[in-house]
Design an enzyme around this catalytic site. Structure first.
Site, PDB file in Angstrom:
ATOM      1  N   CYS A 115      21.420  47.032  34.794  1.00 54.79           N
ATOM      2  CA  CYS A 115      22.260  47.859  35.222  1.00 54.79           C
ATOM      3  C   CYS A 115      22.718  49.060  34.393  1.00 54.79           C
ATOM      4  CB  CYS A 115      23.491  47.046  34.788  1.00 54.79           C
ATOM      5  SG  CYS A 115      23.639  45.334  35.968  1.00 54.79           S
ATOM      6  N   HIS A 252      29.966  51.806  35.169  1.00 53.40           N
ATOM      7  CA  HIS A 252      29.107  50.781  35.869  1.00 53.40           C
ATOM      8  C   HIS A 252      30.068  49.487  36.466  1.00 53.40           C
ATOM      9  CE1 HIS A 252      26.563  47.422  37.221  1.00 53.40           C
ATOM     10  NE2 HIS A 252      26.625  46.790  36.036  1.00 53.40           N
ATOM     11  N   ASN A 282      29.064  44.113  41.849  1.00 54.20           N
ATOM     12  CA  ASN A 282      27.819  44.848  41.273  1.00 54.20           C
ATOM     13  C   ASN A 282      26.776  45.256  41.596  1.00 54.20           C
ATOM     14  OD1 ASN A 282      26.060  45.293  38.893  1.00 54.20           O
ATOM     15  ND2 ASN A 282      26.871  43.671  37.931  1.00 54.20           N
TER      16      ASN A 282
HETATM   17  N1  ACO Z   1      34.281  30.121  41.758  1.00 50.33           N
HETATM   18  C1  ACO Z   1      35.102  29.232  41.249  1.00 50.33           C
HETATM   19  N2  ACO Z   1      34.982  28.676  39.782  1.00 50.33           N
HETATM   20  C2  ACO Z   1      34.009  29.170  39.248  1.00 50.33           C
HETATM   21  C3  ACO Z   1      33.343  30.367  39.737  1.00 50.33           C
HETATM   22  C4  ACO Z   1      33.229  30.679  40.869  1.00 50.33           C
HETATM   23  N3  ACO Z   1      32.536  31.480  41.441  1.00 50.33           N
HETATM   24  N4  ACO Z   1      32.137  30.671  38.677  1.00 50.33           N
HETATM   25  C5  ACO Z   1      32.751  29.924  37.625  1.00 50.33           C
HETATM   26  N5  ACO Z   1      33.578  29.017  37.828  1.00 50.33           N
HETATM   27  C6  ACO Z   1      34.271  27.928  37.221  1.00 50.33           C
HETATM   28  C7  ACO Z   1      33.463  27.685  36.035  1.00 50.33           C
HETATM   29  O1  ACO Z   1      32.668  26.549  36.321  1.00 50.33           O
HETATM   30  C8  ACO Z   1      34.522  27.098  35.223  1.00 50.33           C
HETATM   31  O2  ACO Z   1      34.800  25.788  35.570  1.00 50.33           O
HETATM   32  P1  ACO Z   1      35.277  24.771  34.504  1.00 50.33           P
HETATM   33  O3  ACO Z   1      36.350  25.038  33.729  1.00 50.33           O
HETATM   34  O4  ACO Z   1      35.486  23.465  35.205  1.00 50.33           O
HETATM   35  O5  ACO Z   1      33.979  24.533  33.582  1.00 50.33           O
HETATM   36  C9  ACO Z   1      35.805  27.888  35.246  1.00 50.33           C
HETATM   37  O6  ACO Z   1      35.447  28.714  36.289  1.00 50.33           O
HETATM   38  C10 ACO Z   1      35.719  28.925  34.051  1.00 50.33           C
HETATM   39  O7  ACO Z   1      34.433  29.453  33.856  1.00 50.33           O
HETATM   40  P2  ACO Z   1      34.417  30.859  32.857  1.00 50.33           P
HETATM   41  O8  ACO Z   1      32.933  31.146  33.062  1.00 50.33           O
HETATM   42  O9  ACO Z   1      34.963  30.408  31.600  1.00 50.33           O
HETATM   43  O10 ACO Z   1      35.216  32.128  33.718  1.00 50.33           O
HETATM   44  P3  ACO Z   1      35.156  33.519  33.327  1.00 50.33           P
HETATM   45  O11 ACO Z   1      36.636  33.664  33.126  1.00 50.33           O
HETATM   46  O12 ACO Z   1      34.508  33.795  32.134  1.00 50.33           O
HETATM   47  O13 ACO Z   1      34.595  34.281  34.394  1.00 50.33           O
HETATM   48  C11 ACO Z   1      32.827  35.611  34.895  1.00 50.33           C
HETATM   49  C12 ACO Z   1      33.251  34.290  34.690  1.00 50.33           C
HETATM   50  C13 ACO Z   1      33.527  36.366  36.040  1.00 50.33           C
HETATM   51  C14 ACO Z   1      31.299  35.558  35.029  1.00 50.33           C
HETATM   52  C15 ACO Z   1      32.889  36.376  33.415  1.00 50.33           C
HETATM   53  O14 ACO Z   1      32.566  35.453  32.479  1.00 50.33           O
HETATM   54  C16 ACO Z   1      32.520  37.696  33.547  1.00 50.33           C
HETATM   55  O15 ACO Z   1      32.748  38.757  34.254  1.00 50.33           O
HETATM   56  N6  ACO Z   1      31.219  37.982  32.943  1.00 50.33           N
HETATM   57  C17 ACO Z   1      30.803  39.266  32.625  1.00 50.33           C
HETATM   58  C18 ACO Z   1      29.619  38.931  33.863  1.00 50.33           C
HETATM   59  C19 ACO Z   1      29.199  40.423  34.454  1.00 50.33           C
HETATM   60  O16 ACO Z   1      29.803  41.212  34.826  1.00 50.33           O
HETATM   61  N7  ACO Z   1      27.862  40.499  34.304  1.00 50.33           N
HETATM   62  C20 ACO Z   1      27.367  41.484  34.693  1.00 50.33           C
HETATM   63  C21 ACO Z   1      27.442  42.668  33.572  1.00 50.33           C
HETATM   64  S1  ACO Z   1      25.852  43.255  33.194  1.00 50.33           S
HETATM   65  C22 ACO Z   1      25.224  43.704  34.788  1.00 50.33           C
HETATM   66  O17 ACO Z   1      25.691  44.234  35.319  1.00 50.33           O
HETATM   67  C23 ACO Z   1      23.766  43.147  34.773  1.00 50.33           C
END
Ligand code: ACO
Length: 325
Positions: A115, A252, A282
């Site tokens: 990215c 980004h 993304n």
């Molecule tokens: N739909 C519904 N529920 C979901 C989903 C989904 N798509 N994905 C995860 N969950 C659930 C999980 O299983 C978890 O359930 P549980 O509590 O029963 O175990 C709950 O939601 C919370 O999960 P978290 O991982 O704690 O959720 P979080 O608030 O951290 O959000 C996310 C997850 C969106 C991935 C966040 O961590 C994030 O944005 N991280 C950065 C990721 C990113 O942007 N990466 C790319 C950057 S680098 C690049 O561009 C390559």
């Protein structure tokens, strides 16, 4: 002191036609529009057609950037494609783009920094342009991320989309000050010890297969905000620019919460941050030029604007660039 600057003389973007909404994904994955919007800000993403390759997206964006610059493929002597989803293991997607555009023999290669690829590619292109080795360069970010996704994994498959964006860079005379137009400074980083937080579990010399994207989302999130803010400060300092002078931040487009977190950490009002994450999701290396293209197309950003571009991705890599249009 006079300096040769890499001027951005054209910007172009291309998004494939098919729109995939959160509700569309919820038909096959255990997720919901409400969850995706609340956690990421994403409402929809584009998906490339089966017969579209990354080079096809890149070529469309390139044609639009060349038209904006008043140039043709015949003018090009350098093509750099930032991509993590190449058409083939080799040749470089840049070489395929050169052929499809009908550009003459010149320099063409890919940059792989996931990215952060577009910011890395800009810094590399600047090395050619500012040293007189390129008179007309094309820097493209192009990705078909939807082909790296595991659609059984709801934590990653909702986050990404496909697209391409391109800049034309040409040399221009500057005074070596922050008032110059063109690329003023870059700050690039990689910490390979963080590989396990974000990677693809395949490759030609390991599994022999393409593999799928794997991510420890919460840890990536935490690193993103801290790392990006540091790189933005470094790129601003290297250009002698104060954060308050910056007209627009072009991040980004990973996640609206990351955009907000970085802006908050740097004391930047959200009104100065370009966000396309709701519509594009993304698109990895394509997201920065696509965001700038959108903000130029709607008239928010024009010549003379002082910009900071920033990104973070697999590697972990991250970086920022200070640029006056
Ligand atoms: N739909 C519904 N529920 C979901 C989903 C989904 N798509 N994905 C995860 N969950 C659930 C999980 O299983 C978890 O359930 P549980 O509590 O029963 O175990 C709950 O939601 C919370 O999960 P978290 O991982 O704690 O959720 P979080 O608030 O951290 O959000 C996310 C997850 C969106 C991935 C966040 O961590 C994030 O944005 N991280 C950065 C990721 C990113 O942007 N990466 C790319 C950057 S680098 C690049 O561009 C390559």
């Amino acid at each position: 002191m006079s300096a040769t600057r890499s001027l951005v003389t054209g910007v172009g973007g291309y998004l494939p036609a098919e729109i995939v909404t959160n509700d569309d994904l919820a038909q096959t994955v255990d997720t919901s529009d409400a969850w995706i919007q609340e956690r990421t800000g994403i409402r929809q993403r584009r998906r490339a057609a089966k017969d579209e390759a990354t080079s096809d997206l890149a070529v469309e964006a390139a044609r639009r950037a060349l038209a904006a610059a008043g140039r043709t493929p015949a003018d090009l002597d350098l093509i750099i494609v930032a991509t993590t989803t190449p058409d083939l293991t080799f040749p470089a997607t840049a070489a395929i783009v050169q052929r499809k555009l009908g550009a003459p023999v010149g320099v063409a290669f890919d940059v792989q920094a996931v990215c952060s690829g577009f910011v890395y590619a800009l810094a590399v292109a600047d090395g050619f342009v500012a040293r007189g080795q390129s008179r007309c360069a094309l820097v493209i970010g192009a990705e078909i991320m939807t082909r790296l996704l595991d659609y059984q994994d709801r934590t990653t498959c909702v986050l990404f989309g496909d697209g391409a964006g391109a800049f034309v860079l040409e040399p221009g005379a500057g005074q070596g000050t922050k008032a110059d137009r063109g690329l003023l400074a870059t700050a690039l980083r990689c910490d390979g010890t963080k590989q396990d937080l974000l990677y693809v579990d395949g490759g030609p010399s390991t599994s022999g297969a393409v593999g799928h994207l794997r991510m420890a989302g919460q840890q990536v999130f935490r690193h993103a905000v801290v790392n990006i803010a540091e790189a933005v400060r470094a790129a601003a300092d290297a250009a002698g620019v104060d954060m308050a002078e910056v007209d627009w931040f072009i991040p980004h487009q990973a996640n609206q919460r990351i955009l907000q977190g970085v802006a908050h950490r740097l004391g930047i009002e959200e009104s100065r941050v370009v966000s396309t994450v709701a519509e594009h999701a993304n698109t990895s290396a394509a997201s920065i030029p696509l965001a700038l293209d959108a903000a130029m197309a709607d008239g928010r950003i024009g010549p003379g604007a002082l910009l900071i571009l920033e990104a973070m991705g697999g590697g972990l890599t991250w970086g920022a660039a200070t640029l006056r249009l």
